[in-house]
Enzyme design. Structure first.
Site, PDB file in Angstrom:
ATOM      1  N   HIS A  11      11.452   7.797 -24.596  1.00 23.08           N
ATOM      2  CA  HIS A  11      11.356   7.205 -25.939  1.00 23.08           C
ATOM      3  C   HIS A  11      10.015   7.687 -26.485  1.00 23.08           C
ATOM      4  CE1 HIS A  11      14.224   3.787 -24.495  1.00 23.08           C
ATOM      5  NE2 HIS A  11      14.834   4.924 -24.637  1.00 23.08           N
ATOM      6  N   ASP A  38      24.532   7.167 -18.046  1.00 20.35           N
ATOM      7  CA  ASP A  38      23.406   7.519 -18.920  1.00 20.35           C
ATOM      8  C   ASP A  38      22.310   8.011 -17.994  1.00 20.35           C
ATOM      9  OD1 ASP A  38      21.250   7.658 -20.646  1.00 20.35           O
ATOM     10  OD2 ASP A  38      21.554   5.669 -21.525  1.00 20.35           O
ATOM     11  N   TYR A  59      30.355  -1.746 -27.689  1.00 19.85           N
ATOM     12  CA  TYR A  59      30.319  -2.570 -26.479  1.00 19.85           C
ATOM     13  C   TYR A  59      31.048  -3.886 -26.769  1.00 19.85           C
ATOM     14  CZ  TYR A  59      26.427   0.685 -26.140  1.00 19.85           C
ATOM     15  OH  TYR A  59      25.661   1.830 -26.174  1.00 19.85           O
ATOM     16  N   ASP A  89      18.128  13.153 -21.848  1.00 18.59           N
ATOM     17  CA  ASP A  89      18.664  11.787 -21.958  1.00 18.59           C
ATOM     18  C   ASP A  89      20.079  11.897 -22.535  1.00 18.59           C
ATOM     19  OD1 ASP A  89      19.107   9.101 -22.235  1.00 18.59           O
ATOM     20  OD2 ASP A  89      17.618   8.786 -23.832  1.00 18.59           O
ATOM     21  N   HIS A 146      22.213  -1.488 -30.927  1.00 19.73           N
ATOM     22  CA  HIS A 146      20.976  -0.690 -30.842  1.00 19.73           C
ATOM     23  C   HIS A 146      20.929   0.373 -31.938  1.00 19.73           C
ATOM     24  CE1 HIS A 146      23.216   2.643 -28.881  1.00 19.73           C
ATOM     25  NE2 HIS A 146      23.790   1.731 -28.098  1.00 19.73           N
ATOM     26  N   ARG A 183      29.463   4.840 -24.810  1.00 19.42           N
ATOM     27  CA  ARG A 183      28.306   5.448 -25.488  1.00 19.42           C
ATOM     28  C   ARG A 183      28.413   6.959 -25.292  1.00 19.42           C
ATOM     29  NH1 ARG A 183      24.456   2.358 -23.738  1.00 19.42           N
ATOM     30  NH2 ARG A 183      23.482   3.488 -22.012  1.00 19.42           N
ATOM     31  N   HIS A 219      16.274   7.977 -30.891  1.00 16.62           N
ATOM     32  CA  HIS A 219      14.835   7.856 -30.592  1.00 16.62           C
ATOM     33  C   HIS A 219      14.303   9.255 -30.367  1.00 16.62           C
ATOM     34  CE1 HIS A 219      15.669   8.439 -26.246  1.00 16.62           C
ATOM     35  NE2 HIS A 219      16.655   7.577 -26.390  1.00 16.62           N
ATOM     36  N   GLU A 268      25.841  10.246 -25.927  1.00 15.10           N
ATOM     37  CA  GLU A 268      24.443  10.543 -26.272  1.00 15.10           C
ATOM     38  C   GLU A 268      24.137  12.010 -26.001  1.00 15.10           C
ATOM     39  OE1 GLU A 268      21.502   8.459 -23.863  1.00 15.10           O
ATOM     40  OE2 GLU A 268      19.943   8.857 -25.363  1.00 15.10           O
ATOM     41  N   GLU A 292      22.877   8.621 -30.205  1.00 14.67           N
ATOM     42  CA  GLU A 292      23.547   7.875 -29.138  1.00 14.67           C
ATOM     43  C   GLU A 292      24.284   6.627 -29.629  1.00 14.67           C
ATOM     44  OE1 GLU A 292      20.904   5.765 -26.383  1.00 14.67           O
ATOM     45  OE2 GLU A 292      19.238   6.867 -27.258  1.00 14.67           O
ATOM     46  N   ASP A 332       0.809  -1.218   0.000  1.00 16.39           N
ATOM     47  CA  ASP A 332       0.000   0.000   0.000  1.00 16.39           C
ATOM     48  C   ASP A 332       0.847   1.274   0.000  1.00 16.39           C
ATOM     49  OD1 ASP A 332       1.043  -0.269   2.460  1.00 16.39           O
ATOM     50  OD2 ASP A 332      -0.825  -0.093   3.584  1.00 16.39           O
ATOM     51  N   HIS A 352      20.787  -1.277 -20.536  1.00 11.70           N
ATOM     52  CA  HIS A 352      19.950  -0.598 -19.541  1.00 11.70           C
ATOM     53  C   HIS A 352      20.290  -1.110 -18.142  1.00 11.70           C
ATOM     54  CE1 HIS A 352      16.610   1.091 -22.405  1.00 11.70           C
ATOM     55  NE2 HIS A 352      17.782   1.668 -22.552  1.00 11.70           N
TER      56      HIS A 352
END
Ligand code: GLY
Ligand code: MN
Ligand code: MN
Length: 445
Positions: free
Chosen positions: A365, A264, A392, A275, A354, A411, A358, A413, A388, A44, A247
């Protein structure tokens, strides 16, 4: 910087005009937009409420427990249902608005209590030729929509009218949301600025021996205190091979001496999102192998930025990035063969799995088709998206490669607005060059 320093909020007039536009696209249809559900983290205990983006975009409503109904060619054209004041709920979670205030605040033609919905909704959707409603987001509401469709089917032979289709509201709203209005761009600029403040603060405490979680907390502390903003998505602080998890959110490892640290992170301000990703060397100096990979990713990033202008297909960005990445992977002797052949085979995918971009807006996104009938979307002024690229070298697939590549994850971005004659990089206040990135690391030591 606080929110009160910033006056980019949408005026009620913005939402009125937007509703008129939606109405013109609905014709004989009706759109039903419910509030986002209140989410619980355990039994709750409620999470902080985050309004539904489609409801907010279309009406300005940020209340939980509401439903907006917009009708194309019938009056009343904007009907709002609210859960209304409730003493026991308000005791725990604060004030709620009732019908009078809601009607006035959001410019509804009519406003009712949610408890009146069962009696009123069938009449309000009767006669609509199409119901714009997202399936499976609200079981209670869906029953009525299905009933309306069922009624129309059974009456159809006799009366020849009524809804025959339930379609996703995104068919109308996604397209509208793709090109940002001026005040939205102001929010996005602000989100990018706060995002950069978080990155600078996080980079300044990066050092071997620091926990990924401490970097996360530092980035988010800067977000909260910059503009009362919140996180756009769970902050990613991946050191060493954790950066290869696209992610990654555990953020529970201690940063090692020669690690790269991929951060990120994005701030959400006024419901609009930043982002941004940067990859920092933990000790303030890239190793030669890390620098080689970094320079490839940076060159690919810059090749995509060079492509951004009205009239360019969105796919040109990914094409530019993958070409530079394939060339770089050949230089590193990770791939062998002709560049065109390797591109054709998508041989880069194990190392760049990837997409390059986006859309960015109320959603990190953001919605909007990238292609239609096999043809890529062409960029137009007002569109906002990320660029971005990354590389890797997951240990699991890097076994056969030079040892010094294994575990490297990089990366870069940024958030980009298409302008009349090119682009504005909203997050350009955070540098990308090797020397400047090294400079940002560990400044607070
Ligand atoms: N932070 C999620 C993404 O870059 O798409
Ligand atoms: Mn992104
Ligand atoms: Mn990101």
């Amino acid at each position: 910087m606080t929110l009160s320093d910033f006056s980019g909020d949408a005026a009620p007039e913005v939402f009125r005009q937007r509703r008129e536009l939606i109405r013109s696209l609905l014709n004989g249809g009706v759109m039903l937009l419910p509030s986002a559900p209140t989410l619980y983290r355990s039994r709750d205990t409620q999470h902080r409420y985050r309004p539904d983006n489609e409801l907010y975009y279309s009406t300005g409503v940020t209340e939980p427990g509401a439903l907006a109904l917009i009708r194309g060619n019938k009056d009343p054209h904007f009907v709002l249902f609210v859960t209304g004041p409730n003493e026991s709920t308000e005791l725990w979670t604060g004030p709620m608005i009732g019908t009078e205030i809601a009607k006035d605040q959001f410019g509804a033609d009519e406003c009712y209590m949610m408890s009146e919905l069962p009696d009123l909704l069938p009449g309000l959707i009767e006669g609509a030729d199409c119901i714009h409603y997202r399936a499976r987001v609200n079981d209670g509401l869906e029953l009525y929509v299905k009933q309306a469709l069922e009624d129309a089917r059974s009456k159809g032979a006799r009366h020849g009218s009524g809804p025959r289709a339930m379609v996703d509201p995104g068919g109308i709203l996604d397209e509208l949301r793709l090109k940002k209005e001026d005040y939205e761009i102001e929010w996005l600029r602000m989100a990018a600025q706060v995002t950069i403040a978080g990155h600078r603060a996080g980079a300044a405490i990066i050092s071997p021996g620091v926990g990924e979680w401490t970097v996360e907390a530092t980035v988010e502390q800067a977000f909260r205190s910059s503009a009362g903003s919140t996180v756009a998505f769970p902050t990613i602080v991946g050191s060493g091979s954790n950066g290869c998890v696209l992610h990654y959110t555990a953020n529970d490892k201690i940063i090692d001496q020669d690690d790269l640290v991929l951060v990120d992170a994005g701030a959400e301000v006024g419901f609009y999102n930043g982002d941004v990703t940067r990859t920092y060397p933990a000790n303030g100096h890239f190793t030669p192998a890390q620098r080689d990979v970094y320079e490839i990713v940076l060159a690919s990033f810059e090749s995509a930025i060079d492509k951004v202008r009205p009239g360019e297909p969105v796919t040109a960005l990914h094409d530019a990035v993958t070409r530079v990445i394939v060339e770089g992977l050949r230089d590193l002797r990770v791939l062998r063969g002709s560049v065109d052949g390797l591109l054709e085979k998508k041989a880069y995918q194990p190392y760049y799995p990837h997409q390059t971009s986006h859309w960015l807006g109320l959603d990190v996104h953001d919605p909007g088709d990238y292609a239609s009938a096999g043809t890529a979307r062409v960029l137009e002024p007002g569109m906002v998206f990320t660029i971005e690229p990354g590389l890797y070298f997951r240990p699991a697939i890097a076994e056969s490669l030079a040892e010094n590549l294994s575990g490297i994850a990089i990366r870069i971005e940024d958030d980009v607005l298409v302008t009349e004659d090119g682009c504005e990089v909203l997050s350009c206040g955070l540098p990308t060059s090797v020397a400047e990135i090294e400079e940002l690391v560990g400044l607070s030591r």
